[in-house]
Scaffold this motif. Structure first.
Motif, PDB file in Angstrom:
ATOM      1  N   LEU A   1       0.831  -1.209   0.000  1.00  0.00           N
ATOM      2  CA  LEU A   1       0.000   0.000   0.000  1.00  0.00           C
ATOM      3  C   LEU A   1       0.864   1.257   0.000  1.00  0.00           C
ATOM      4  O   LEU A   1       0.540   2.247  -0.639  1.00  0.00           O
ATOM      5  CB  LEU A   1      -0.949  -0.009   1.196  1.00  0.00           C
ATOM      6  CG  LEU A   1      -2.061  -1.053   1.149  1.00  0.00           C
ATOM      7  CD1 LEU A   1      -2.870  -1.030   2.439  1.00  0.00           C
ATOM      8  CD2 LEU A   1      -2.962  -0.836  -0.051  1.00  0.00           C
ATOM      9  N   ARG A   2       1.985   1.208   0.717  1.00  0.00           N
ATOM     10  CA  ARG A   2       2.897   2.354   0.740  1.00  0.00           C
ATOM     11  C   ARG A   2       3.488   2.584  -0.647  1.00  0.00           C
ATOM     12  O   ARG A   2       3.699   3.721  -1.060  1.00  0.00           O
ATOM     13  CB  ARG A   2       4.017   2.120   1.755  1.00  0.00           C
ATOM     14  CG  ARG A   2       4.974   3.292   1.883  1.00  0.00           C
ATOM     15  CD  ARG A   2       6.148   2.951   2.758  1.00  0.00           C
ATOM     16  NE  ARG A   2       6.924   1.849   2.261  1.00  0.00           N
ATOM     17  CZ  ARG A   2       7.870   1.938   1.321  1.00  0.00           C
ATOM     18  NH1 ARG A   2       8.137   3.095   0.776  1.00  0.00           N
ATOM     19  NH2 ARG A   2       8.551   0.895   0.932  1.00  0.00           N
ATOM     20  N   GLU A   3       3.730   1.526  -1.396  1.00  0.00           N
ATOM     21  CA  GLU A   3       4.276   1.667  -2.738  1.00  0.00           C
ATOM     22  C   GLU A   3       3.238   2.207  -3.728  1.00  0.00           C
ATOM     23  O   GLU A   3       3.595   2.657  -4.804  1.00  0.00           O
ATOM     24  CB  GLU A   3       4.808   0.321  -3.242  1.00  0.00           C
ATOM     25  CG  GLU A   3       6.055  -0.143  -2.531  1.00  0.00           C
ATOM     26  CD  GLU A   3       7.221   0.803  -2.715  1.00  0.00           C
ATOM     27  OE1 GLU A   3       7.420   1.313  -3.832  1.00  0.00           O
ATOM     28  OE2 GLU A   3       7.939   1.049  -1.738  1.00  0.00           O
ATOM     29  N   LEU A   4       1.954   2.160  -3.360  1.00  0.00           N
ATOM     30  CA  LEU A   4       0.927   2.717  -4.237  1.00  0.00           C
ATOM     31  C   LEU A   4       0.887   4.246  -4.195  1.00  0.00           C
ATOM     32  O   LEU A   4       0.349   4.869  -5.102  1.00  0.00           O
ATOM     33  CB  LEU A   4      -0.446   2.150  -3.871  1.00  0.00           C
ATOM     34  CG  LEU A   4      -0.710   0.722  -4.325  1.00  0.00           C
ATOM     35  CD1 LEU A   4      -2.054   0.238  -3.796  1.00  0.00           C
ATOM     36  CD2 LEU A   4      -0.660   0.615  -5.831  1.00  0.00           C
ATOM     37  N   VAL A   5       1.452   4.854  -3.158  1.00  0.00           N
ATOM     38  CA  VAL A   5       1.451   6.323  -3.054  1.00  0.00           C
ATOM     39  C   VAL A   5       2.221   6.964  -4.208  1.00  0.00           C
ATOM     40  O   VAL A   5       1.684   7.838  -4.895  1.00  0.00           O
ATOM     41  CB  VAL A   5       1.981   6.770  -1.671  1.00  0.00           C
ATOM     42  CG1 VAL A   5       2.181   8.274  -1.618  1.00  0.00           C
ATOM     43  CG2 VAL A   5       1.044   6.309  -0.577  1.00  0.00           C
ATOM     44  N   PRO A   6       3.484   6.559  -4.483  1.00  0.00           N
ATOM     45  CA  PRO A   6       4.152   7.179  -5.637  1.00  0.00           C
ATOM     46  C   PRO A   6       3.507   6.819  -6.968  1.00  0.00           C
ATOM     47  O   PRO A   6       3.536   7.619  -7.907  1.00  0.00           O
ATOM     48  CB  PRO A   6       5.594   6.663  -5.565  1.00  0.00           C
ATOM     49  CG  PRO A   6       5.602   5.574  -4.590  1.00  0.00           C
ATOM     50  CD  PRO A   6       4.399   5.708  -3.729  1.00  0.00           C
ATOM     51  N   VAL A   7       2.885   5.638  -7.049  1.00  0.00           N
ATOM     52  CA  VAL A   7       2.177   5.266  -8.276  1.00  0.00           C
ATOM     53  C   VAL A   7       1.012   6.226  -8.506  1.00  0.00           C
ATOM     54  O   VAL A   7       0.835   6.763  -9.601  1.00  0.00           O
ATOM     55  CB  VAL A   7       1.679   3.804  -8.207  1.00  0.00           C
ATOM     56  CG1 VAL A   7       0.726   3.492  -9.342  1.00  0.00           C
ATOM     57  CG2 VAL A   7       2.854   2.842  -8.211  1.00  0.00           C
ATOM     58  N   ALA A   8       0.220   6.448  -7.456  1.00  0.00           N
ATOM     59  CA  ALA A   8      -0.931   7.347  -7.574  1.00  0.00           C
ATOM     60  C   ALA A   8      -0.483   8.774  -7.879  1.00  0.00           C
ATOM     61  O   ALA A   8      -1.097   9.468  -8.703  1.00  0.00           O
ATOM     62  CB  ALA A   8      -1.763   7.310  -6.302  1.00  0.00           C
ATOM     63  N   ALA A   9       0.602   9.225  -7.236  1.00  0.00           N
ATOM     64  CA  ALA A   9       1.100  10.576  -7.489  1.00  0.00           C
ATOM     65  C   ALA A   9       1.584  10.723  -8.934  1.00  0.00           C
ATOM     66  O   ALA A   9       1.298  11.725  -9.596  1.00  0.00           O
ATOM     67  CB  ALA A   9       2.222  10.915  -6.517  1.00  0.00           C
ATOM     68  N   SER A  10       2.295   9.726  -9.427  1.00  0.00           N
ATOM     69  CA  SER A  10       2.829   9.792 -10.782  1.00  0.00           C
ATOM     70  C   SER A  10       1.719   9.740 -11.828  1.00  0.00           C
ATOM     71  O   SER A  10       1.660  10.583 -12.723  1.00  0.00           O
ATOM     72  CB  SER A  10       3.817   8.647 -10.996  1.00  0.00           C
ATOM     73  OG  SER A  10       4.345   8.679 -12.282  1.00  0.00           O
ATOM     74  N   VAL A  11       0.822   8.768 -11.714  1.00  0.00           N
ATOM     75  CA  VAL A  11      -0.251   8.638 -12.696  1.00  0.00           C
ATOM     76  C   VAL A  11      -1.215   9.819 -12.591  1.00  0.00           C
ATOM     77  O   VAL A  11      -1.650  10.379 -13.607  1.00  0.00           O
ATOM     78  CB  VAL A  11      -0.984   7.294 -12.528  1.00  0.00           C
ATOM     79  CG1 VAL A  11      -2.227   7.219 -13.389  1.00  0.00           C
ATOM     80  CG2 VAL A  11      -0.045   6.143 -12.859  1.00  0.00           C
ATOM     81  N   GLY A  12      -1.543  10.232 -11.361  1.00  0.00           N
ATOM     82  CA  GLY A  12      -2.445  11.370 -11.178  1.00  0.00           C
ATOM     83  C   GLY A  12      -1.874  12.650 -11.748  1.00  0.00           C
ATOM     84  O   GLY A  12      -2.577  13.421 -12.412  1.00  0.00           O
ATOM     85  N   SER A  13      -0.577  12.898 -11.509  1.00  0.00           N
ATOM     86  CA  SER A  13       0.065  14.096 -12.079  1.00  0.00           C
ATOM     87  C   SER A  13       0.089  14.021 -13.599  1.00  0.00           C
ATOM     88  O   SER A  13      -0.152  15.024 -14.277  1.00  0.00           O
ATOM     89  CB  SER A  13       1.496  14.236 -11.557  1.00  0.00           C
ATOM     90  OG  SER A  13       1.501  14.387 -10.167  1.00  0.00           O
ATOM     91  N   GLY A  14       0.372  12.850 -14.139  1.00  0.00           N
ATOM     92  CA  GLY A  14       0.400  12.692 -15.589  1.00  0.00           C
ATOM     93  C   GLY A  14      -0.946  12.951 -16.224  1.00  0.00           C
ATOM     94  O   GLY A  14      -1.040  13.653 -17.241  1.00  0.00           O
ATOM     95  N   VAL A  15      -2.012  12.412 -15.622  1.00  0.00           N
ATOM     96  CA  VAL A  15      -3.357  12.633 -16.160  1.00  0.00           C
ATOM     97  C   VAL A  15      -3.747  14.103 -16.047  1.00  0.00           C
ATOM     98  O   VAL A  15      -4.310  14.684 -16.979  1.00  0.00           O
ATOM     99  CB  VAL A  15      -4.378  11.718 -15.451  1.00  0.00           C
ATOM    100  CG1 VAL A  15      -5.798  12.099 -15.783  1.00  0.00           C
ATOM    101  CG2 VAL A  15      -4.122  10.264 -15.817  1.00  0.00           C
ATOM    102  N   ALA A  16      -3.419  14.743 -14.912  1.00  0.00           N
ATOM    103  CA  ALA A  16      -3.745  16.162 -14.732  1.00  0.00           C
ATOM    104  C   ALA A  16      -3.012  17.022 -15.753  1.00  0.00           C
ATOM    105  O   ALA A  16      -3.607  17.932 -16.352  1.00  0.00           O
ATOM    106  CB  ALA A  16      -3.393  16.610 -13.309  1.00  0.00           C
ATOM    107  N   ILE A  17      -1.726  16.750 -15.982  1.00  0.00           N
ATOM    108  CA  ILE A  17      -0.966  17.526 -16.968  1.00  0.00           C
ATOM    109  C   ILE A  17      -1.515  17.286 -18.370  1.00  0.00           C
ATOM    110  O   ILE A  17      -1.631  18.213 -19.178  1.00  0.00           O
ATOM    111  CB  ILE A  17       0.537  17.178 -16.893  1.00  0.00           C
ATOM    112  CG1 ILE A  17       1.119  17.672 -15.572  1.00  0.00           C
ATOM    113  CG2 ILE A  17       1.304  17.774 -18.062  1.00  0.00           C
ATOM    114  CD1 ILE A  17       2.526  17.203 -15.303  1.00  0.00           C
ATOM    115  N   LEU A  18      -1.888  16.051 -18.652  1.00  0.00           N
ATOM    116  CA  LEU A  18      -2.449  15.731 -19.965  1.00  0.00           C
ATOM    117  C   LEU A  18      -3.759  16.479 -20.202  1.00  0.00           C
ATOM    118  O   LEU A  18      -3.994  17.022 -21.285  1.00  0.00           O
ATOM    119  CB  LEU A  18      -2.667  14.221 -20.072  1.00  0.00           C
ATOM    120  CG  LEU A  18      -2.814  13.619 -21.448  1.00  0.00           C
ATOM    121  CD1 LEU A  18      -1.613  13.929 -22.315  1.00  0.00           C
ATOM    122  CD2 LEU A  18      -3.013  12.123 -21.334  1.00  0.00           C
TER     123      LEU A  18
END
Length: 190
Positions: free
Chosen positions: A48-65
């Motif tokens: 679950l702790r490893e999902l935090v950077p995944v969510a931050a990376s994918v979320g930032s990518g989608v927001a920038i897109l």
């Protein structure tokens, strides 16, 4: 002249063992067996702790897109104003997917588990934020190379550099490279 057949001696003068030619300490294959793979940590809290950077990376990518879709320059060229934001967005999304396969599904090595949070770590993080905000605020007030030198030297001191080389030489090199790259080569008005 009397020549005797003496066994080979070591540097101390003692006789070497008869199998000195096959010394295991010198034989790479016998002295260094292949390391066994580490047992991966697959407990739920670590995943679950490893999902935090995944969510931050994918979320930032989608927001920038999504934000890049609002860029309208009126020109439809291949390398238009939306090109770099979209490249960064797709890179962040791909990095997030890579993290899922590398850390979440597979598990992590025990050596990769971070140390517990400490006050010194919080102070260092806050200090880094203050230095970077000050760097951005003073960007147009001072010369680019000067504020870059000061910011890099302050960050080096904050993260443990104590001798003169990392506190003087490293910031000079970073400031010179960035000044040459942006001001001289790319002619960015900084």
């Amino acid at each position: 002249m009397n020549i005797q057949n003496n066994p080979p001696t070591s540097s101390v003068g003692r006789s070497a063992p008869p199998d000195a030619e096959r010394d295991p300490a010198r034989d790479h294959a016998e002295a260094r067996p292949h390391p066994q793979p580490e047992e991966l940590v697959t407990h739920r809290p670590y995943r679950l702790r490893e999902l935090v950077p995944v969510a931050a990376s994918v979320g930032s990518g989608v927001a920038i897109l999504l934000m890049a879709q609002n860029i309208d320059s009126g020109v439809s060229i291949e390398l238009g104003p939306r090109f770099w934001p979209e490249m960064v967005a797709w890179g962040l999304i791909a990095f997030g997917v890579l993290l899922v396969f590398a850390n979440v599904l597979r598990g992590i090595r025990p050596a990769d588990i971070p140390d517990p949070l400490s006050w010194w770590g919080i102070v260092r993080l806050a200090g880094t934020g203050i230095i970077l905000v000050g760097y951005l605020l003073l960007w147009n007030v001072l010369q680019f190379w000067l504020i870059t030198f000061v910011a890099v030297a302050a960050l080096a001191a904050l993260y443990g550099a104590r001798s003169w080389k990392p506190l003087l030489v490293f910031p000079v090199v970073v400031a010179a490279v960035l000044h040459f790259l942006f001001v001289v080569a790319l002619r960015v008005p900084l």
